[in-house]
Design a protein around this motif. Structure first.
Motif, mmCIF file in Angstrom:
data_model
loop_
_atom_site.group_PDB
_atom_site.id
_atom_site.type_symbol
_atom_site.label_atom_id
_atom_site.label_comp_id
_atom_site.label_asym_id
_atom_site.label_seq_id
_atom_site.Cartn_x
_atom_site.Cartn_y
_atom_site.Cartn_z
ATOM 1 N N THR A 4 -20.261 -7.342 13.551
ATOM 2 C CA THR A 4 -18.503 -6.526 12.324
ATOM 3 C C THR A 4 -18.905 -5.207 12.628
ATOM 4 O OG1 THR A 4 -20.623 -6.210 11.061
ATOM 5 C CG2 THR A 4 -18.983 -8.431 10.903
ATOM 6 N N GLU A 5 -17.914 -4.250 11.761
ATOM 7 C CA GLU A 5 -17.399 -2.600 11.851
ATOM 8 C C GLU A 5 -17.069 -1.923 10.218
ATOM 9 O OE1 GLU A 5 -14.285 -1.362 14.043
ATOM 10 O OE2 GLU A 5 -12.993 -2.178 13.003
ATOM 11 N N ARG A 6 -18.018 -0.954 9.637
ATOM 12 C CA ARG A 6 -17.508 -0.862 8.809
ATOM 13 C C ARG A 6 -16.045 0.354 8.879
ATOM 14 N NH1 ARG A 6 -23.951 1.433 6.656
ATOM 15 N NH2 ARG A 6 -24.317 -1.141 6.581
ATOM 16 N N THR A 7 -15.400 0.714 7.780
ATOM 17 C CA THR A 7 -14.346 0.912 7.997
ATOM 18 C C THR A 7 -14.518 1.387 6.404
ATOM 19 O OG1 THR A 7 -11.465 1.088 8.114
ATOM 20 C CG2 THR A 7 -12.785 -0.784 6.736
ATOM 21 N N PHE A 8 -13.487 2.767 6.224
ATOM 22 C CA PHE A 8 -14.142 3.690 5.049
ATOM 23 C C PHE A 8 -12.193 3.139 4.376
ATOM 24 C CE2 PHE A 8 -12.000 7.414 3.092
ATOM 25 C CZ PHE A 8 -12.943 7.070 1.670
ATOM 26 N N VAL A 9 -12.195 2.921 3.136
ATOM 27 C CA VAL A 9 -10.827 3.041 2.318
ATOM 28 C C VAL A 9 -11.069 3.641 1.166
ATOM 29 C CG1 VAL A 9 -9.114 1.122 1.711
ATOM 30 C CG2 VAL A 9 -10.776 0.281 3.554
ATOM 31 N N MET A 10 -9.387 4.237 0.622
ATOM 32 C CA MET A 10 -9.290 4.886 -0.616
ATOM 33 C C MET A 10 -8.015 4.311 -1.475
ATOM 34 S SD MET A 10 -9.612 8.811 -1.640
ATOM 35 C CE MET A 10 -9.094 9.294 0.599
ATOM 36 N N VAL A 11 -8.566 4.136 -2.581
ATOM 37 C CA VAL A 11 -8.117 4.327 -3.596
ATOM 38 C C VAL A 11 -7.327 5.370 -4.284
ATOM 39 C CG1 VAL A 11 -5.986 2.875 -5.928
ATOM 40 C CG2 VAL A 11 -8.304 1.377 -4.234
ATOM 41 N N LYS A 12 -5.667 5.978 -3.705
ATOM 42 C CA LYS A 12 -5.790 7.191 -3.960
ATOM 43 C C LYS A 12 -4.611 7.457 -5.765
ATOM 44 C CE LYS A 12 -3.299 8.568 0.400
ATOM 45 N NZ LYS A 12 -2.028 8.536 1.460
ATOM 46 N N PRO A 13 -5.268 8.594 -5.847
ATOM 47 C CA PRO A 13 -4.219 9.126 -7.637
ATOM 48 C C PRO A 13 -3.644 8.137 -8.231
ATOM 49 C CG PRO A 13 -4.829 11.163 -6.733
ATOM 50 C CD PRO A 13 -4.874 9.793 -5.287
ATOM 51 N N ASP A 14 -1.958 7.993 -7.598
ATOM 52 C CA ASP A 14 -0.755 6.937 -7.626
ATOM 53 C C ASP A 14 -1.909 5.854 -8.061
ATOM 54 O OD1 ASP A 14 -1.408 6.736 -5.148
ATOM 55 O OD2 ASP A 14 0.794 6.234 -4.929
ATOM 56 N N GLY A 15 -2.609 4.843 -7.142
ATOM 57 C CA GLY A 15 -2.691 3.483 -7.300
ATOM 58 C C GLY A 15 -4.155 3.270 -8.860
ATOM 59 N N VAL A 16 -5.104 4.695 -8.637
ATOM 60 C CA VAL A 16 -6.023 4.834 -10.021
ATOM 61 C C VAL A 16 -5.138 4.267 -11.159
ATOM 62 C CG1 VAL A 16 -7.855 5.867 -11.011
ATOM 63 C CG2 VAL A 16 -7.319 5.207 -8.425
ATOM 64 N N GLN A 17 -4.182 5.724 -10.758
ATOM 65 C CA GLN A 17 -3.455 6.026 -12.253
ATOM 66 C C GLN A 17 -2.171 4.235 -12.836
ATOM 67 O OE1 GLN A 17 -2.973 8.071 -14.501
ATOM 68 N NE2 GLN A 17 -4.224 9.556 -13.549
ATOM 69 N N ARG A 18 -1.744 3.470 -11.958
ATOM 70 C CA ARG A 18 -0.979 2.423 -12.123
ATOM 71 C C ARG A 18 -1.962 1.291 -12.031
ATOM 72 N NH1 ARG A 18 2.834 2.159 -7.276
ATOM 73 N NH2 ARG A 18 3.206 0.259 -8.449
ATOM 74 N N GLY A 19 -3.570 1.932 -11.752
ATOM 75 C CA GLY A 19 -4.119 0.573 -12.449
ATOM 76 C C GLY A 19 -4.498 -0.968 -11.129
ATOM 77 N N LEU A 20 -4.336 -0.231 -9.874
ATOM 78 C CA LEU A 20 -4.283 -1.088 -8.831
ATOM 79 C C LEU A 20 -5.771 -1.281 -8.567
ATOM 80 C CD1 LEU A 20 -0.238 0.081 -7.757
ATOM 81 C CD2 LEU A 20 -1.300 -2.822 -8.531
ATOM 82 N N ILE A 21 -7.072 -0.887 -8.755
ATOM 83 C CA ILE A 21 -7.684 -1.272 -8.180
ATOM 84 C C ILE A 21 -8.234 -2.373 -7.876
ATOM 85 C CG2 ILE A 21 -9.849 0.274 -8.239
ATOM 86 C CD1 ILE A 21 -9.586 2.283 -9.468
ATOM 87 N N SER A 22 -8.569 -2.838 -8.543
ATOM 88 C CA SER A 22 -8.808 -3.896 -8.839
ATOM 89 C C SER A 22 -7.821 -5.163 -8.192
ATOM 90 C CB SER A 22 -9.179 -5.229 -10.063
ATOM 91 O OG SER A 22 -8.244 -4.800 -11.070
ATOM 92 N N GLU A 23 -6.731 -4.495 -7.954
ATOM 93 C CA GLU A 23 -5.747 -5.802 -7.448
ATOM 94 C C GLU A 23 -5.566 -5.660 -5.512
ATOM 95 O OE1 GLU A 23 -2.742 -7.995 -6.199
ATOM 96 O OE2 GLU A 23 -3.369 -7.792 -7.834
ATOM 97 N N ILE A 24 -5.859 -5.099 -5.660
ATOM 98 C CA ILE A 24 -6.156 -3.870 -3.716
ATOM 99 C C ILE A 24 -7.648 -4.579 -3.395
ATOM 100 C CG2 ILE A 24 -6.877 -1.733 -2.005
ATOM 101 C CD1 ILE A 24 -4.612 -0.636 -3.818
ATOM 102 N N LEU A 25 -8.987 -4.167 -4.400
ATOM 103 C CA LEU A 25 -10.519 -4.867 -4.129
ATOM 104 C C LEU A 25 -10.155 -6.333 -3.958
ATOM 105 C CD1 LEU A 25 -12.897 -3.317 -3.183
ATOM 106 C CD2 LEU A 25 -13.759 -4.075 -6.260
#
Length: 154
Positions: A4-25
């Motif tokens: 397997t490999e590791r990869t970096f991902v970031m929910v940006k401020p617009d995604g955080v403000q819109r409450g999308l962290i849990s949906e994306i995760l």
């Protein structure tokens, strides 16, 4: 089990403000990717400039730095077979207007400057490791066995 490999991902401020962290995760977990590191944080200007160093001097550089520091982000490291390429496919095209429905940007983005999520480029292996190291110390990443691995990989 395959490598397997590791990869970096970031929910940006617009995604955080819109409450999308849990949906994306949830999308990443449902796909079978494993979370090995995550943090909710406010990026300072220095980190933002390091993160976007490859764009320094381009006309959009200052607006990138301003936006990414405008609110909190949710940074994570995911692990899985071909994880970087899988994440990029799930994110969709950088410009949400070109992103396919069913992708994160296709479902939640409308504007190139507010495209909800960042993921490391699968074509630049060094960028992935560099981004992980920018945001996470080694002791913040957890090595663990996901019990459904034998059901995900041949």
């Amino acid at each position: 089990m395959p490598e397997t490999e590791r990869t970096f991902v970031m929910v940006k401020p617009d995604g955080v403000q819109r409450g999308l962290i849990s949906e994306i995760l949830e999308r990443f977990e449902n796909r079978g990717l494993k979370i090995v590191g995550a943090k909710f944080m406010q990026m300072d200007r220095e980190l933002a400039e390091q993160h976007y160093a490859e764009h320094e001097g381009k006309p959009f550089y200052d607006s990138l730095v301003e936006f990414i520091t405008s609110g909190p982000v949710f940074a994570m490291v995911l692990d899985g077979q071909d994880a970087t390429r899988q994440v990029r496919r799930m994110m969709g095209a950088t410009d949400p207007a070109e992103a396919a429905p069913g992708t994160i940007r296709g479902d939640y983005g409308l504007d190139l400057g507010r495209n909800v999520i960042h993921g490391s480029d699968h074509e630049d292996e060094g960028a992935n490791q560099r981004e992980i190291e920018l945001f996470f110390d080694e002791d913040e990443l957890v090595e663990w066995d996901k019990i459904d691995g034998s059901w995900l990989y041949e």
